[in-house]
Design a protein around this motif. Structure first.
Motif, PDB file in Angstrom:
ATOM      1  N   LYS A  44      18.707  -1.388   8.977  1.00 22.51           N
ATOM      2  CA  LYS A  44      19.696  -0.359   8.687  1.00 22.51           C
ATOM      3  C   LYS A  44      20.728  -0.260   9.801  1.00 22.51           C
ATOM      4  CE  LYS A  44      16.918   2.457   5.616  1.00 22.51           C
ATOM      5  NZ  LYS A  44      16.239   3.732   5.415  1.00 22.51           N
ATOM      6  N   LEU A  45      20.347  -0.587  11.007  1.00 26.05           N
ATOM      7  CA  LEU A  45      21.320  -0.597  12.097  1.00 26.05           C
ATOM      8  C   LEU A  45      22.327  -1.714  11.902  1.00 26.05           C
ATOM      9  CD1 LEU A  45      19.124   0.110  15.248  1.00 26.05           C
ATOM     10  CD2 LEU A  45      20.849   1.582  14.248  1.00 26.05           C
TER      11      LEU A  45
ATOM     12  N   ASN B 296     -15.460  -5.769   2.454  1.00 26.10           N
ATOM     13  CA  ASN B 296     -14.356  -6.725   2.328  1.00 26.10           C
ATOM     14  C   ASN B 296     -13.165  -6.109   1.608  1.00 26.10           C
ATOM     15  OD1 ASN B 296     -15.570  -8.795   3.731  1.00 26.10           O
ATOM     16  ND2 ASN B 296     -16.507  -9.695   1.909  1.00 26.10           N
ATOM     17  N   ARG B 297     -13.436  -5.302   0.590  1.00 26.82           N
ATOM     18  CA  ARG B 297     -12.339  -4.617  -0.118  1.00 26.82           C
ATOM     19  C   ARG B 297     -11.616  -3.647   0.807  1.00 26.82           C
ATOM     20  NH1 ARG B 297     -14.797  -2.034  -5.083  1.00 26.82           N
ATOM     21  NH2 ARG B 297     -16.669  -3.143  -4.559  1.00 26.82           N
ATOM     22  N   ILE B 298     -12.369  -2.964   1.642  1.00 24.80           N
ATOM     23  CA  ILE B 298     -11.752  -2.033   2.606  1.00 24.80           C
ATOM     24  C   ILE B 298     -10.843  -2.800   3.562  1.00 24.80           C
ATOM     25  CG2 ILE B 298     -12.231  -0.515   4.569  1.00 24.80           C
ATOM     26  CD1 ILE B 298     -14.778   0.385   3.026  1.00 24.80           C
ATOM     27  N   PHE B 299     -11.331  -3.926   4.077  1.00 21.50           N
ATOM     28  CA  PHE B 299     -10.521  -4.739   4.979  1.00 21.50           C
ATOM     29  C   PHE B 299      -9.282  -5.286   4.280  1.00 21.50           C
ATOM     30  CE2 PHE B 299     -14.504  -5.571   7.647  1.00 21.50           C
ATOM     31  CZ  PHE B 299     -14.130  -4.650   8.617  1.00 21.50           C
ATOM     32  N   ASP B 300      -9.426  -5.676   3.013  1.00 21.02           N
ATOM     33  CA  ASP B 300      -8.272  -6.160   2.250  1.00 21.02           C
ATOM     34  C   ASP B 300      -7.226  -5.057   2.088  1.00 21.02           C
ATOM     35  OD1 ASP B 300      -9.390  -8.666   1.998  1.00 21.02           O
ATOM     36  OD2 ASP B 300     -10.111  -8.349  -0.060  1.00 21.02           O
ATOM     37  N   GLU B 301      -7.678  -3.849   1.801  1.00 19.46           N
ATOM     38  CA  GLU B 301      -6.755  -2.715   1.659  1.00 19.46           C
ATOM     39  C   GLU B 301      -6.041  -2.428   2.975  1.00 19.46           C
ATOM     40  OE1 GLU B 301      -5.653  -0.655  -0.865  1.00 19.46           O
ATOM     41  OE2 GLU B 301      -6.539  -2.212  -2.107  1.00 19.46           O
ATOM     42  N   ILE B 302      -6.781  -2.476   4.061  1.00 17.01           N
ATOM     43  CA  ILE B 302      -6.175  -2.251   5.374  1.00 17.01           C
ATOM     44  C   ILE B 302      -5.117  -3.323   5.645  1.00 17.01           C
ATOM     45  CG2 ILE B 302      -6.594  -2.293   7.869  1.00 17.01           C
ATOM     46  CD1 ILE B 302      -9.322  -0.953   7.258  1.00 17.01           C
ATOM     47  N   GLY B 303      -5.430  -4.569   5.317  1.00  8.87           N
ATOM     48  CA  GLY B 303      -4.469  -5.661   5.488  1.00  8.87           C
ATOM     49  C   GLY B 303      -3.219  -5.444   4.655  1.00  8.87           C
ATOM     50  N   SER B 304      -3.399  -4.993   3.413  1.00  5.48           N
ATOM     51  CA  SER B 304      -2.248  -4.718   2.539  1.00  5.48           C
ATOM     52  C   SER B 304      -1.384  -3.602   3.097  1.00  5.48           C
ATOM     53  CB  SER B 304      -2.719  -4.342   1.139  1.00  5.48           C
ATOM     54  OG  SER B 304      -3.370  -5.429   0.525  1.00  5.48           O
ATOM     55  N   LEU B 305      -2.023  -2.564   3.579  1.00  2.00           N
ATOM     56  CA  LEU B 305      -1.283  -1.448   4.163  1.00  2.00           C
ATOM     57  C   LEU B 305      -0.505  -1.893   5.401  1.00  2.00           C
ATOM     58  CD1 LEU B 305      -3.888   1.444   3.835  1.00  2.00           C
ATOM     59  CD2 LEU B 305      -1.713   1.238   2.632  1.00  2.00           C
ATOM     60  N   ARG B 306      -1.108  -2.743   6.212  1.00  2.10           N
ATOM     61  CA  ARG B 306      -0.416  -3.254   7.407  1.00  2.10           C
ATOM     62  C   ARG B 306       0.818  -4.048   7.004  1.00  2.10           C
ATOM     63  NH1 ARG B 306      -3.935  -6.276  11.504  1.00  2.10           N
ATOM     64  NH2 ARG B 306      -2.220  -5.731  12.886  1.00  2.10           N
ATOM     65  N   GLN B 307       0.696  -4.868   5.957  1.00  2.00           N
ATOM     66  CA  GLN B 307       1.841  -5.659   5.487  1.00  2.00           C
ATOM     67  C   GLN B 307       2.955  -4.749   4.982  1.00  2.00           C
ATOM     68  OE1 GLN B 307       2.410  -8.802   5.885  1.00  2.00           O
ATOM     69  NE2 GLN B 307       0.414  -9.213   6.769  1.00  2.00           N
ATOM     70  N   GLU B 308       2.590  -3.710   4.255  1.00  3.07           N
ATOM     71  CA  GLU B 308       3.593  -2.763   3.749  1.00  3.07           C
ATOM     72  C   GLU B 308       4.294  -2.051   4.902  1.00  3.07           C
ATOM     73  OE1 GLU B 308       2.275  -0.041   0.664  1.00  3.07           O
ATOM     74  OE2 GLU B 308       0.930  -1.589  -0.118  1.00  3.07           O
ATOM     75  N   LEU B 309       3.534  -1.658   5.909  1.00  2.00           N
ATOM     76  CA  LEU B 309       4.131  -0.991   7.063  1.00  2.00           C
ATOM     77  C   LEU B 309       5.086  -1.922   7.811  1.00  2.00           C
ATOM     78  CD1 LEU B 309       1.072   1.005   8.462  1.00  2.00           C
ATOM     79  CD2 LEU B 309       3.157   1.941   7.442  1.00  2.00           C
ATOM     80  N   LYS B 310       4.693  -3.185   7.964  1.00  2.00           N
ATOM     81  CA  LYS B 310       5.565  -4.160   8.628  1.00  2.00           C
ATOM     82  C   LYS B 310       6.853  -4.356   7.834  1.00  2.00           C
ATOM     83  CE  LYS B 310       2.133  -6.990  11.017  1.00  2.00           C
ATOM     84  NZ  LYS B 310       1.502  -8.320  11.100  1.00  2.00           N
ATOM     85  N   ALA B 311       6.741  -4.489   6.519  1.00  3.04           N
ATOM     86  CA  ALA B 311       7.912  -4.683   5.674  1.00  3.04           C
ATOM     87  C   ALA B 311       8.828  -3.468   5.758  1.00  3.04           C
ATOM     88  CB  ALA B 311       7.489  -4.934   4.231  1.00  3.04           C
ATOM     89  N   ASP B 312       8.245  -2.293   5.784  1.00  6.70           N
ATOM     90  CA  ASP B 312       9.024  -1.068   5.890  1.00  6.70           C
ATOM     91  C   ASP B 312       9.740  -0.991   7.238  1.00  6.70           C
ATOM     92  OD1 ASP B 312       9.704   1.076   4.240  1.00  6.70           O
ATOM     93  OD2 ASP B 312       8.350   2.449   5.301  1.00  6.70           O
ATOM     94  N   LYS B 313       9.049  -1.402   8.283  1.00  8.81           N
ATOM     95  CA  LYS B 313       9.640  -1.391   9.619  1.00  8.81           C
ATOM     96  C   LYS B 313      10.829  -2.342   9.685  1.00  8.81           C
ATOM     97  CE  LYS B 313       8.384  -1.946  14.474  1.00  8.81           C
ATOM     98  NZ  LYS B 313       7.315  -2.284  15.407  1.00  8.81           N
ATOM     99  N   VAL B 314      10.701  -3.538   9.118  1.00  9.87           N
ATOM    100  CA  VAL B 314      11.796  -4.510   9.100  1.00  9.87           C
ATOM    101  C   VAL B 314      12.965  -3.953   8.298  1.00  9.87           C
ATOM    102  CG1 VAL B 314      12.489  -6.774   8.223  1.00  9.87           C
ATOM    103  CG2 VAL B 314      10.348  -6.532   9.479  1.00  9.87           C
TER     104      VAL B 314
END
Length: 91
Positions: free
Chosen positions: A34-35, A11-29
């Protein structure tokens, strides 16, 4: 022999993966902002305004609609298309 992962660890691994996905999405936005503007191509503008390719060409020629040409492809700022529409508004 395969080692079994405890449910808590999994469950901790899945939580970390979820957090990383959120960070990547925020970074993408953040990077896409910037355009600072949405750019539309010929087809998108013709569909939005319900006009023909020739009419769009006339709009470019008469400088009624600003555009940018990159590598043979033409782009328009969404805000310029919006301003063009507002210019004809009779409300």
């Amino acid at each position: 022999m395969y080692a079994l992962i405890e449910e808590q660890k999994l469950n901790r691994i899945f939580d970390e993966i979820g957090s990383l996905r959120q960070e990547l999405k925020a970074d993408k936005v953040k990077n896409s902002k910037k355009l600072s503007e949405t750019w539309l191509d010929n087809q998108e503008v013709m569909e939005l305004l319900k006009i023909s390719p020739r009419t769009l060409q006339n709009m470019r020629d008469s400088k009624a609609l600003p555009f940018s040409k990159v590598g043979g492809k033409i782009y328009y700022k969404a805000s310029d298309v919006d301003n063009y529409l507002k210019g004809g508004y009779n409300g």
